[in-house]
Write a protein that holds these residues in place. Structure first.
Motif, PDB file in Angstrom:
ATOM      1  N   ALA A 159       9.719 146.278  27.246  1.00 12.89           N
ATOM      2  CA  ALA A 159       8.809 146.433  28.381  1.00 12.89           C
ATOM      3  C   ALA A 159       9.456 147.228  29.506  1.00 12.89           C
ATOM      4  CB  ALA A 159       8.362 145.066  28.883  1.00 12.89           C
ATOM      5  N   HIS A 160      10.750 147.076  29.675  1.00 12.16           N
ATOM      6  CA  HIS A 160      11.466 147.818  30.723  1.00 12.16           C
ATOM      7  C   HIS A 160      11.410 149.315  30.449  1.00 12.16           C
ATOM      8  CE1 HIS A 160      13.379 144.348  32.773  1.00 12.16           C
ATOM      9  NE2 HIS A 160      13.213 143.786  31.589  1.00 12.16           N
ATOM     10  N   ALA A 161      11.675 149.683  29.212  1.00  7.41           N
ATOM     11  CA  ALA A 161      11.665 151.100  28.852  1.00  7.41           C
ATOM     12  C   ALA A 161      10.263 151.676  28.959  1.00  7.41           C
ATOM     13  CB  ALA A 161      12.207 151.293  27.442  1.00  7.41           C
ATOM     14  N   ARG A 162       9.266 150.937  28.500  1.00  7.04           N
ATOM     15  CA  ARG A 162       7.898 151.435  28.547  1.00  7.04           C
ATOM     16  C   ARG A 162       7.464 151.698  29.985  1.00  7.04           C
ATOM     17  NH1 ARG A 162       5.349 154.361  25.571  1.00  7.04           N
ATOM     18  NH2 ARG A 162       5.430 153.006  23.756  1.00  7.04           N
ATOM     19  N   ALA A 163       7.752 150.761  30.882  1.00  7.48           N
ATOM     20  CA  ALA A 163       7.362 150.939  32.281  1.00  7.48           C
ATOM     21  C   ALA A 163       8.075 152.137  32.902  1.00  7.48           C
ATOM     22  CB  ALA A 163       7.658 149.670  33.073  1.00  7.48           C
ATOM     23  N   ILE A 207      17.073 141.981  32.066  1.00 13.53           N
ATOM     24  CA  ILE A 207      17.518 142.202  30.690  1.00 13.53           C
ATOM     25  C   ILE A 207      18.657 141.245  30.344  1.00 13.53           C
ATOM     26  CG2 ILE A 207      18.717 143.839  29.182  1.00 13.53           C
ATOM     27  CD1 ILE A 207      17.027 146.060  30.496  1.00 13.53           C
ATOM     28  N   ARG A 208      19.586 141.084  31.262  1.00 10.22           N
ATOM     29  CA  ARG A 208      20.687 140.150  31.013  1.00 10.22           C
ATOM     30  C   ARG A 208      20.147 138.734  30.781  1.00 10.22           C
ATOM     31  NH1 ARG A 208      26.280 139.286  34.424  1.00 10.22           N
ATOM     32  NH2 ARG A 208      27.000 137.465  33.257  1.00 10.22           N
ATOM     33  N   GLU A 209      19.210 138.325  31.609  1.00 10.92           N
ATOM     34  CA  GLU A 209      18.633 136.986  31.460  1.00 10.92           C
ATOM     35  C   GLU A 209      17.925 136.845  30.108  1.00 10.92           C
ATOM     36  OE1 GLU A 209      15.546 133.939  33.752  1.00 10.92           O
ATOM     37  OE2 GLU A 209      15.749 136.018  34.423  1.00 10.92           O
ATOM     38  N   ALA A 210      17.165 137.865  29.723  1.00 10.60           N
ATOM     39  CA  ALA A 210      16.455 137.814  28.444  1.00 10.60           C
ATOM     40  C   ALA A 210      17.426 137.742  27.277  1.00 10.60           C
ATOM     41  CB  ALA A 210      15.548 139.037  28.302  1.00 10.60           C
ATOM     42  N   ALA A 237      27.119 143.451  30.152  1.00 14.06           N
ATOM     43  CA  ALA A 237      27.508 144.833  29.867  1.00 14.06           C
ATOM     44  C   ALA A 237      26.394 145.577  29.141  1.00 14.06           C
ATOM     45  CB  ALA A 237      28.795 144.863  29.055  1.00 14.06           C
ATOM     46  N   VAL A 238      25.771 144.912  28.178  1.00 11.28           N
ATOM     47  CA  VAL A 238      24.695 145.556  27.430  1.00 11.28           C
ATOM     48  C   VAL A 238      23.515 145.857  28.340  1.00 11.28           C
ATOM     49  CG1 VAL A 238      22.964 145.187  25.630  1.00 11.28           C
ATOM     50  CG2 VAL A 238      25.363 144.662  25.179  1.00 11.28           C
ATOM     51  N   ALA A 239      23.209 144.944  29.260  1.00  8.89           N
ATOM     52  CA  ALA A 239      22.108 145.174  30.192  1.00  8.89           C
ATOM     53  C   ALA A 239      22.343 146.447  31.004  1.00  8.89           C
ATOM     54  CB  ALA A 239      21.941 143.972  31.119  1.00  8.89           C
ATOM     55  N   VAL A 240      23.565 146.607  31.501  1.00 11.44           N
ATOM     56  CA  VAL A 240      23.897 147.806  32.288  1.00 11.44           C
ATOM     57  C   VAL A 240      23.778 149.061  31.425  1.00 11.44           C
ATOM     58  CG1 VAL A 240      25.758 149.010  33.498  1.00 11.44           C
ATOM     59  CG2 VAL A 240      25.355 146.580  33.929  1.00 11.44           C
ATOM     60  N   LEU A 241      24.268 148.982  30.197  1.00  6.20           N
ATOM     61  CA  LEU A 241      24.206 150.139  29.301  1.00  6.20           C
ATOM     62  C   LEU A 241      22.763 150.494  28.934  1.00  6.20           C
ATOM     63  CD1 LEU A 241      27.210 149.253  26.999  1.00  6.20           C
ATOM     64  CD2 LEU A 241      27.075 151.191  28.563  1.00  6.20           C
ATOM     65  N   LEU A 242      21.936 149.490  28.690  1.00  3.98           N
ATOM     66  CA  LEU A 242      20.534 149.757  28.362  1.00  3.98           C
ATOM     67  C   LEU A 242      19.806 150.400  29.539  1.00  3.98           C
ATOM     68  CD1 LEU A 242      19.501 146.570  26.336  1.00  3.98           C
ATOM     69  CD2 LEU A 242      19.859 148.893  25.467  1.00  3.98           C
ATOM     70  N   VAL A 243      20.062 149.903  30.732  1.00  4.94           N
ATOM     71  CA  VAL A 243      19.430 150.496  31.915  1.00  4.94           C
ATOM     72  C   VAL A 243      19.894 151.935  32.104  1.00  4.94           C
ATOM     73  CG1 VAL A 243      19.286 150.410  34.440  1.00  4.94           C
ATOM     74  CG2 VAL A 243      19.009 148.317  33.100  1.00  4.94           C
ATOM     75  N   ALA A 290      13.450 155.472  19.997  1.00  8.19           N
ATOM     76  CA  ALA A 290      14.911 155.433  19.877  1.00  8.19           C
ATOM     77  C   ALA A 290      15.477 154.218  20.610  1.00  8.19           C
ATOM     78  CB  ALA A 290      15.513 156.720  20.431  1.00  8.19           C
ATOM     79  N   TYR A 291      14.945 153.935  21.783  1.00  2.00           N
ATOM     80  CA  TYR A 291      15.390 152.764  22.546  1.00  2.00           C
ATOM     81  C   TYR A 291      15.112 151.491  21.752  1.00  2.00           C
ATOM     82  CZ  TYR A 291      15.458 149.240  26.279  1.00  2.00           C
ATOM     83  OH  TYR A 291      15.710 148.122  27.037  1.00  2.00           O
ATOM     84  N   SER A 292      13.936 151.419  21.141  1.00  2.00           N
ATOM     85  CA  SER A 292      13.575 150.242  20.361  1.00  2.00           C
ATOM     86  C   SER A 292      14.537 150.036  19.192  1.00  2.00           C
ATOM     87  CB  SER A 292      12.141 150.366  19.856  1.00  2.00           C
ATOM     88  OG  SER A 292      11.223 150.442  20.942  1.00  2.00           O
ATOM     89  N   ARG A 293      14.993 151.135  18.604  1.00  2.00           N
ATOM     90  CA  ARG A 293      15.960 151.030  17.501  1.00  2.00           C
ATOM     91  C   ARG A 293      17.287 150.468  17.999  1.00  2.00           C
ATOM     92  NH1 ARG A 293      15.213 153.944  12.772  1.00  2.00           N
ATOM     93  NH2 ARG A 293      17.159 152.937  12.185  1.00  2.00           N
ATOM     94  N   LEU A 294      17.657 150.811  19.222  1.00  2.00           N
ATOM     95  CA  LEU A 294      18.890 150.264  19.782  1.00  2.00           C
ATOM     96  C   LEU A 294      18.818 148.734  19.858  1.00  2.00           C
ATOM     97  CD1 LEU A 294      19.667 152.639  22.798  1.00  2.00           C
ATOM     98  CD2 LEU A 294      20.869 152.528  20.612  1.00  2.00           C
TER      99      LEU A 294
END
Length: 205
Positions: free
Chosen positions: A101-105, A144-147, A165-171, A194-198
């Protein structure tokens, strides 16, 4: 589209409500000018013309002039992005959906031909510091970190994953992809896929 007012015990006076409404109308006008003709067209005179508010009143509310108006407009878009993301996250069925949802928005805003470039390309170049920077990114990183942590507790995400760390990298990856979308060099659906594949690589083994 308004930013949240600070918490206070007493109700706003009529004068304060009018001041707040005027500020909202001025930011509306800034975004309208940017949407129609781009950042380069933004002047105090143009904002005055668009809003019907005098130059003197504009400076009374935004003493920093054009720069302060741009900051307020950038913050408005960031705040609105957070609100849309939270709504989408609340409707997601699982942790993948919440992260997606973060990426889509973000990609939807980036793909907006009227305001996407300002938020993702020209705005960050003009607004290099201050509280306005990172409103959307900071909120996304925290959510994202909370999720991820919740999904780890449920056994759905690999416990070895460093959620922070993953939350920061995804953002960071979303922001970089959004720049490409806003600049017209990346297809939003391809980068979303591509993001969804990650996200698949985060699942528990």
């Amino acid at each position: 589209m308004t930013t949240e007012a600070p918490t206070r015990s007493a109700p706003f006076t009529l004068r304060e409500r009018r001041q707040q409404r005027t500020r909202v109308e001025l930011v509306d006008a800034v975004l309208a000018v940017i949407a129609d003709d781009g950042v380069d067209a933004l002047t105090i005179d143009r904002v005055s013309q668009e809003s019907g508010i005098s130059r003197g009143t504009i400076y009374a509310h935004f003493s920093g002039g054009r720069d302060e108006l741009l900051r307020a407009a950038y913050a408005r878009l960031g705040t609105d992005l957070v609100a849309r993301t939270k709504e989408a996250v609340s409707q997601a069925a699982d942790w993948r959906g919440r992260l997606a949802a973060h990426a889509r928005a973000m990609f939807d805003l980036a793909g907006d031909p009227r305001l996407g470039r300002f938020y993702n390309v020209s705005g960050p170049a003009l607004i290099t510091d201050g509280a306005e920077r990172g409103i959307g990114s900071a909120a996304s990183a925290a959510m994202i970190r909370e999720a991820l942590e919740q999904a780890q507790s449920a056994g759905e995400v690999d416990p070895a994953v460093d959620a922070g760390a993953v939350a920061v990298l995804l953002v960071g990856s979303m922001r970089e992809a959004a720049i490409g979308v806003a600049a017209g060099v990346s297809d939003p659906e391809r980068v979303f896929a591509a993001y969804s594949r990650l996200l698949d690589g985060l699942a528990a083994p």
